[in-house]
Each structure stands twice: as structure tokens, then as C-alpha cells.
Design a protein around this motif. Sequence first.
Motif, short mmCIF file in Angstrom:
data_model
loop_
_atom_site.label_atom_id
_atom_site.label_comp_id
_atom_site.label_asym_id
_atom_site.label_seq_id
_atom_site.Cartn_x
_atom_site.Cartn_y
_atom_site.Cartn_z
N THR A 146 0.91 -1.06 0.05
CA THR A 146 0.03 0.09 0.12
C THR A 146 0.88 1.19 0.04
OG1 THR A 146 -1.91 -1.11 1.21
CG2 THR A 146 -1.71 1.24 1.31
N TYR A 147 0.57 2.06 -0.80
CA TYR A 147 1.34 3.54 -0.81
C TYR A 147 0.54 4.49 -0.74
CZ TYR A 147 4.45 7.04 -2.98
OH TYR A 147 5.04 8.27 -3.12
N VAL A 148 1.19 5.57 0.39
CA VAL A 148 0.54 6.62 0.51
C VAL A 148 1.54 8.00 0.30
CG1 VAL A 148 -0.41 8.18 2.55
CG2 VAL A 148 -0.66 5.63 2.37
N GLU A 149 1.17 8.69 -0.45
CA GLU A 149 2.01 9.97 -0.97
C GLU A 149 1.28 11.38 -0.39
OE1 GLU A 149 4.32 10.18 -4.48
OE2 GLU A 149 3.12 12.09 -4.80
N SER A 150 2.05 12.06 0.35
CA SER A 150 1.44 13.17 1.08
C SER A 150 2.49 14.44 0.54
CB SER A 150 1.64 13.09 2.69
OG SER A 150 2.73 13.13 3.13
N ASP A 151 1.70 15.72 1.03
CA ASP A 151 2.51 16.84 0.70
C ASP A 151 3.53 17.04 1.74
OD1 ASP A 151 0.86 17.78 -1.44
OD2 ASP A 151 -0.73 18.76 -0.03
N GLY A 152 4.57 17.84 1.55
CA GLY A 152 5.58 18.20 2.66
C GLY A 152 6.80 17.21 2.27
N GLY A 153 7.82 17.52 3.42
CA GLY A 153 8.74 16.88 3.28
C GLY A 153 9.21 15.82 4.64
#
Length: 405
Positions: A379-386
Motif C-alpha cells: 500500500t502506498y501513501v503520498e502526502s504533501d511536505g517533506g
Amino acid sequence: MKKKLPLILLVAFMQSAIAFGQQALWGAQDIISPEIHPDNTVTFRVLNPLKAKVQLTGDFLPTGKQTTPFGEVEAPLAVDLVEGANGVWEYTTPQPLASELYSYSLIIDGIKTFDPNNMYLVRDVASLTNIFLIGGGQGDLYKVNEVPHGTVSKRWYNSPTLKMDRRITVYTPAGYETSGKEYPVFYLLHGMGGDEEAWTTLGRATQILDNLIAQGKVQPMIVVMSNGNVVQEAAPGESSLGLYKPQFILPKTMDGTMEESFPDIVNFIDSNYRTIKAKQGRAIAGLSMGGFHSLHISKQYPDMFDYVGLFSAAILPADNNTTKDKVQSPVYADMDGKLRIQFANNPKLYWIAIGKDDFLYKANTEYRSKLDQAGYKYTYVESDGGHIWKNWRIYLTEFVPLLFK
């Protein structure tokens, strides 16, 4: 006269003791900072009668490219405080802030320091940073709310592999002491420079677990927060090494030693707590270096964990950029073969999350390509920010509801 002298001395001593006991009040300023307004804009204030240059930096401010030991990264910029009445300088955020836990520092004449009017501080490696919390949304998960509370203990265990006694932080859910039940265990690992206190202070793991368990969104579980720095007995100031300045980069942090010694922790927990002593009752996850350790521990011991979480993880030893020498360890050898065995055992969850601006984004993209080519499910989750605690707290709130279902 001789009879009165002891009484006089006693009065003088008491007066000096009272004065000494009150000395912390002398430095207090009758200034509110930060002040959270009804519309969720926030004002920061500091007394500055000498008119030094005062700036503010925090994780709620716009970011820009900045140079770090890991190369150029996106990091918060600084804004200027402006002079107000009575020598008090101020800055008010131009927009309301979303519900969240925020951190910030002041910069006075180029020197980063903390807000003297805000007593709430957290330590990250050797830096002290102020925090404040805005509720009404995500930030409510980080509050101490009126719900049943778990117990947090600092336990010492013996590591035969490392030949030393070491400290871990253990969270047991509300009701553990009297339930008689066996519980699943979640091993939660910190990043480089952190220790066994990082997830309870910076990560608000205790509050997150209490609140999500109370809401019925998370299974009651034991959470074990270990120290990934194998040369340390415990967090700085909490061991026989005494009161020393913490360092960001420590020896042997990503050389295979942590992975080789990790079964010592699992054995201690299984021997001292009522646990489900099987793969389906164990999870492991971590941020950055802790994600690196979670990746390699879980593939090194493919029958130990059914749930794996990589939060902004370093993937290979070279990702830490701390040494020019190639790391030699059997732990990192035959990565493809070990992953093949791990995924053949069908882990119930393999969860990868990272921010779009994270300096490890490319390494994670390449790692996911490896998994995709092999046909491994994740499962892959991509968010904003660093590479920031805001993301890691959010990842934790999203990951733990998926465990032990």
C-alpha cells in the motif's frame, strides 16, 4: 541575645529559601505567546526593548531550499517580527492555521532560540523547539482528551547481542493490567538522532493510541518504542553516560547491528508481557532511519512480522549519507532473495508513505519499482511536505487502524 541568634538565622534562611524557590517567577513576562485567535490565526510575541532583529521559523510557514547534512531540502523559511507597543515585537500568521500540532523557534540576531513566553518545549536531538496545538480536527488526536488512558513505562532489558542493559518505552492500553488478555504488539521505531523518547514526545504516540482506541478505530495493542542507536543504553541524560550533548549521527546506527540485536527486544517483551507470540500478532514501523530498520528487520526475520510500515524510510545504507565507506553486513546482503522469502510468506500489510518534497522520495520511488517488478503487493501513501514530524504523526494515525484486523 545568644538565644535569639538561632531564630534570626532561621528566619533569614527561610526568607532566602522562599526567595530562591520563587526565582523561576522573576524571568516571567506578562506576555501571551503564542496566542491562538478564534479564527485560528496565531500571534507570536517577544519583549525586545533593545530592538534586536527577531525572526520566527516554524513548520507552518512557507518553505524554501536549504542546505543540510543530507543535501538541499525543503525547509521552513523565517519571517520578521515587527515592533509593537511597550517594546513587544509581534508576528501574526496571515492565514488561519489548520488543526494540527505545530513547532517553532525564534531567531534573535541570527541565533536560534526558544520563545520565553511558551513553556511547552520538545527536544529533537540537541535542539529545543516550542510547540502549540490547534484543535478542531487532526490536532484533536494529539490532545490528552477525556478518554481511558494507557500506561507508559520505561523498561530496562538486557541485550545479550549488544552485551549491555538498554531502555525501551512501552505503552500498554487502558485495561491491560486487569484484563488477563493477550495483546498484539506494535514495534515503533524512531529516526536518526532520536531515541526511545521520540515517539512519545515529538510523535504524540501515546495520545494517538489512547484516542483512536477510545474511538473504536484501533485494536488495543502494546506499543514498544526502542532505541535504535545501539551504542546508547538509553536516551541522552538517562544512562550511565551522564549529561552529555546529544549528537545527530552516532556510530553503528545503520550497519546491521540494530537488526541483528532486535530479537533481544522481542524476546524481552514476549517474556514480560501478555502478548500474541506469533507473526499475526506483531507489527513494525518506523520513520526515516526507523523505516530503514523496519524494512531490513522484517526481511531478515520473515516469520516475525505480519504488518510492516515504512514512513519516509531510508532504503539502503548509503541513503544516510553519513559515511563514505560502503557498509558491509550480512543483513543487507541478498536483498532480492530476502524480499522474495518475506513476500512469499504473504505479509498482511506492507505500507509505504512519503512526502512529495522528502529528500528520500527518489529512493522510495526506486524501491517501489523493485517491488512492482517482482509483483509484490504493498500500500502506498503520498502526502504533501517533506521529512517532518507533521507527516509522521499523520502516517501513524493512518497506519495503526489497519493493524491486527
